[in-house]
Each structure stands twice: as C-alpha cells, then as structure tokens.
Design an enzyme around this catalytic site. Structure first.
Site, mmCIF file in Angstrom:
data_model
loop_
_atom_site.group_PDB
_atom_site.id
_atom_site.type_symbol
_atom_site.label_atom_id
_atom_site.label_comp_id
_atom_site.label_asym_id
_atom_site.label_seq_id
_atom_site.Cartn_x
_atom_site.Cartn_y
_atom_site.Cartn_z
ATOM 1 N N SER B 202 0.838 -1.203 0.000
ATOM 2 C CA SER B 202 0.000 0.000 0.000
ATOM 3 C C SER B 202 0.877 1.258 0.000
ATOM 4 O O SER B 202 1.703 1.423 -0.885
ATOM 5 C CB SER B 202 -0.945 -0.054 1.208
ATOM 6 O OG SER B 202 -2.001 0.871 1.055
ATOM 7 N N GLN B 203 0.735 2.137 0.985
ATOM 8 C CA GLN B 203 1.609 3.316 1.022
ATOM 9 C C GLN B 203 3.074 2.871 1.024
ATOM 10 O O GLN B 203 3.933 3.496 0.396
ATOM 11 C CB GLN B 203 1.319 4.155 2.269
ATOM 12 C CG GLN B 203 2.150 5.420 2.342
ATOM 13 C CD GLN B 203 2.102 6.075 3.722
ATOM 14 O OE1 GLN B 203 2.167 5.402 4.759
ATOM 15 N NE2 GLN B 203 1.973 7.394 3.742
#
Lengths: 317, 317
Positions: B202-203
């Site tokens: 994700s991030q």
C-alpha cells in the site's frame, strides 16, 4: 549467543468498539501522487487494545514465562535494546531460558491510540529531553543542554550518556489517568497466558505491584524496578507471592522520586504486615553508585538482570 | 517450525532534535497514587526517527535481507501475524531462509510521534472500521455494520472476516504529507543495512517503488503489494533492478483503487520504457478471486508469500 525459538508470536489483547457520530467530514490527500478524498470521522473505532510480542523458546528451562512491562511514555523497546545498542533484558531473560512477553501498554507504540477529546478525554503529554534528564536522574534539574558537550550529569553516572538522544527516539506520548484501561488489558493478557513472572519498570512497576494483588492467581512473582507508584489499600488482602523491588541512585536528592519511593515503601510495609516476602535491592546502599531510573539501560544492566534472574531462582515459585 | 536466530536486534534510525519555546506550563498527575506536578512543554524533542526490528538467522540461506514496509495507518505488526492468528509474512520469509527487517514507519507505532500543531503541522487522521471495510475492499461501501452478523462482504472473500475487529486493533493514526520524512528514514535504514530486498504494501509499496529509484545502489529487488501510489517522474533515470507488483480483487469496481492502480501502471510503463523488468501478478486475472487489499492477511497469504519467494529466486539478484 543465539536463540532457538519455537515461535515468535504477536497479538493485540483487550479493547472494545466505540462509535463516533455528528463529526464534520474533511478533504485530505493521503496517497503519494493521489488526489484529495473525503474523510468521514464518523463511525466505529477500536479502543483500549494492547500489543504483545512473545518470544517462545524451543526448549524453555522454566515453566513460567516472564512479562516485561515498560514505564510511562515508553514502549516495549525499552527491553529490547539499550540506546547504545547493547542487548536488552529481553536477551538476558531469553539467555536464562525464559519465554518472554513484551508489551506496548495501551495507547503506546503498536497498541495504537484514539482521538482526543472525542474518545480520549485529554490531550497527551510529550516529555522533553530537558525534563527526562532530571526525572530519569541522569543529572541536575538544569543539567540538560541541546549540545551534548554542554550537559551536566551526576557523578559516577552509569547511563550511556553519549546515547541520550538515541534513547529519546524510544519515547512516545502518554496520557494521564488511563491506568484502569491499561490494567484491564494487562489482566486480559495474564488470563490468556496463565501464571507468569511480572517484571515492571516505573509506571509499569506500579502496574506490576497492582497486578500482584488484582490477579493473584495469575502472577507467580513480582519484580518492580523503580516503581513510580503503588496500588490503593483496597487491593491488599492477605499473603501474596514473593516481590522484589530495585532502586537506583539519586532518589533521596530528588523530591518527586523521594515521594514516589515513600508511597512504594508504605505499600511494602503493608505487604510485609500481611506476611508477603518483599526483597528490596537498594543499589547505592550496597555501594553501587550511579544507576539511573533506567536500570535496564545502565552500563551494569546485564549484571542487574542477573540479580533478578538469581532472585527468581531462589524464590520458591 | 522454529527459528534458529543469531540475534534479534532493534533500533531507531534517522531523526533529529527540535526545540519548542514560549508554551504554557500545566499541572498534571502522572503517577499512580502520585500528586499533580508541573509539566513544561518547552524544550527539546526527538523528531523523525523510525523503529526497526531485525530477525537475523544463525544460518541465512540468502545474502540479501528482506525489508517489510507496511502501509498507511498501520505498523510492522501487519507482517507479524494475521488477525486470526496465523503466521505472518515474517515467518514465511524467515522460513525461506531470509534475514528479515520489519519497520514501524515514522510517526507510527514504536517510532513515536510529535505534538501538533507545534511540531507536526496537522492533526492526524483516524481510520474508521466503516471506511476500512470499503477501502480495504472487504465489501461494498456501505457493507460495514457494528454487528459482525450484519456486515456485507464481497463474494469469494478471502479475508478472515470473523477477525476484522481484531484486525482493527492493529491500526494507528496517520498523517498526510509526511512522505519525505518517512522516505528519509527508510533511506537511512538502507544506508545502515546495505543492499536489501524491499517489500512494501500500500503506502509502503509506493515508498518501495520510490526507494528503488532514490537509492538504486541499496535496493536489489522491489516488491510492491497493492501500491497506493508511485514516485514522480523526477526519480526515473535509466534501467533499474527487477520489480514485482501484486494486485488483489475488486480494484476496477472501486473508483479510488482504480485511480491508484492507474498511477502505478503509468509508472510501470515508464520503468519498462527504461528496460527495467517489471513483473505483475494480477490475481483475479489468473482466476484467483477474493483477495483484498491485505494480501498478507487473506486466507491464501502463505501461498502469495511463496509466489514472491519463488519470484525472488528466479530474479537474477
């Protein structure tokens, strides 16, 4: 060195759901290269859970695990490493053959925390290096300076002073008046693991003293390193299991610490009045000078861990 | 199972001192049974450090360590365990013979965080379970309900739905626009460990894609699981090392995720234009339905870890 581990486990224990409503939405950009999107704070949040990591040995040499409970504004990292990179008490207790559980107390570290004043009533407190220099008894009240070369420490100091700023990397914000929430998660942990040896430092030492009375069937021995408080009389009820309390240097010269210690000593007197064995290691009284509030980080940390390990061996658990 | 570890290390990397002045003092009670004392917020604080825990094997079967970088509003716990208590990717990569480093990104978990608006400009964001149900693609936008029995999930769902509230225990507040501070700490970590395999989610997948370009001499392979973003063109400069990107289900039906993926795909096209090998595992395109945003927690998490381990073996590192 080296550790033959059967498993490394981690989990969150305790906690419940809380719901928020009637709050305003806002636009925020969250993703690298992303566009702003609407954030709605209304809904459900988890509250009061605690993170625990367990190091379980292939061949533990003891039946009871050791729990390491850190102090206020700290996390379990306190036990993993000293700021100058020496092994932490985690390694010493693993080396002594114990399974070890390390917690991040509720609202700290990997336990997460909730919005204030929406869910937590108050704002947190952030400890300055200036205050820590005094409260952790590294040096005189005004002995801290941003420039390490200009800091004044107590004589015979055993804390790794060159790593004080590295130590500050371990600190996290804390809230006052959250003791019940935290104790409840510690109780849930003890219920899950079964009987354990509880070793607590500072605020965690106070929690360890309280757990001894609140969960007597789940605590086999209590070690409180520089406890910053003690439970109320309400919890005192008959003989308890063996206790060990350890104190560093420069306490009587520090008004706040002298006060905390007085509170703990009155608790010790009450425990002893109920026939509980309470051993106290007062390091400066033994001629060991220069220990700070962070006994597990001072240059003699391994020797102090071995004192506790020897005491556990001698205590009839 | 079982792990023969040479050592378990932890440390904080990066960070610097910041000073506050001109703030008001306040009275607060901090210790169990203690009396209120004056708290002075003025002074020095540590800022921007990142917590890292390293699991170093007695006999690693690979020269390069694996780094596991979690996503926004999360901590390294994401890799340690699934919410229903299965082993995490940590265990799978240890089992495959890799030394493993797990980080808590700056401002999250054991890395600590700073006061706002005094030091951080903004307030943090707290993710609701309602939003997560949608954004993590467990079910339709309004599929979440406080009562687990009344929740609506996507068909063929592979996330351990009964443990969704347990998963929420792992979440921590996050700040927007702190990417540079975080990347700088990841860079400092790579400088310290030397060349590594970086796996980000994700991030953290976006950070992994950027680290590949910003620290090319320190990253040997990049694995981005559902990256929520990609670095700016400015970082693109010639051929890079092998990349692997993995996507779960229900992306095209989710406007925000479809947008994130578009950003990443344009980055992939640019990498390939520069002769970088980029392999993409699109699970639903292979007929594997029901994976959520949290590939390392879904019921096929171990099989997906083995896909990555096999890819690392085939990539010429």
């Amino acid at each position: 060195m080296g550790f033959q581990l059967k498993n490394i486990v981690s989990f969150h224990i305790g906690g419940r759901n809380v719901s928020l409503s009637g709050r305003q939405k806002e636009l925020r950009r969250l993703a690298q290269g992303g566009t702003p999107r609407e954030i709605d704070p209304n809904g459900d949040y988890q509250f009061g859970q605690m993170y625990v990591q367990g190091y379980l040995q292939e061949n533990p040499r003891h039946q009871l695990p050791v729990m390491l409970w850190h102090g206020g504004g700290m996390t379990g990292v306190n036990w993993e490493t000293t700021p100058d990179g020496r092994p932490g008490w985690l390694h010493h207790f693993l080396g002594a053959g114990y399974d070890v559980y390390i917690c991040d107390a509720v609202e700290r570290g990997r336990s997460g925390w909730n919005a204030f004043p929406d869910i937590y009533a108050d704002a947190p407190l952030f400890r300055t290096k200036n205050e820590a220099w005094d409260m952790f008894r590294l040096g005189p009240k005004d002995g801290y300076h941003t420039d390490p070369a200009l800091r004044t420490s107590h004589p015979e100091m055993l804390f790794p002073l060159d790593s004080f700023d590295q130590f500050a990397c371990q600190w996290v914000p804390r809230w006052a008046d959250h003791e019940l929430m935290t104790m409840s998660a510690y109780g849930a942990l003890l219920e899950r693991t079964g009987p354990a040896i509880v070793i607590g430092h500072s605020q965690g030492g106070g929690f360890a003293l309280r757990a001894a009375l609140e969960f007597p069937h789940l605590v086999a021995a209590t070690v409180a390193l520089e406890p910053s408080g003690a439970p109320n009389r309400e919890w005192l009820a008959g003989k308890s299991h063996p206790h060990l309390i350890m104190w560093g240097d420069q306490i009587q010269s520090h008004a706040i610490w002298a006060g905390y210690r007085k509170t703990v000593e009155s608790h010790v007197a009450q425990l002893r009045g109920l026939k509980t064995t309470v051993d106290v290691i007062d390091l400066p009284a033994e001629g060991i000078r220069g220990n700070t509030h962070f006994l597990m980080m001072d240059s003699n940390a391994e020797a102090l861990a071995n004192r506790v390990i020897a005491w556990l061996g001698s205590a009839a658990l």
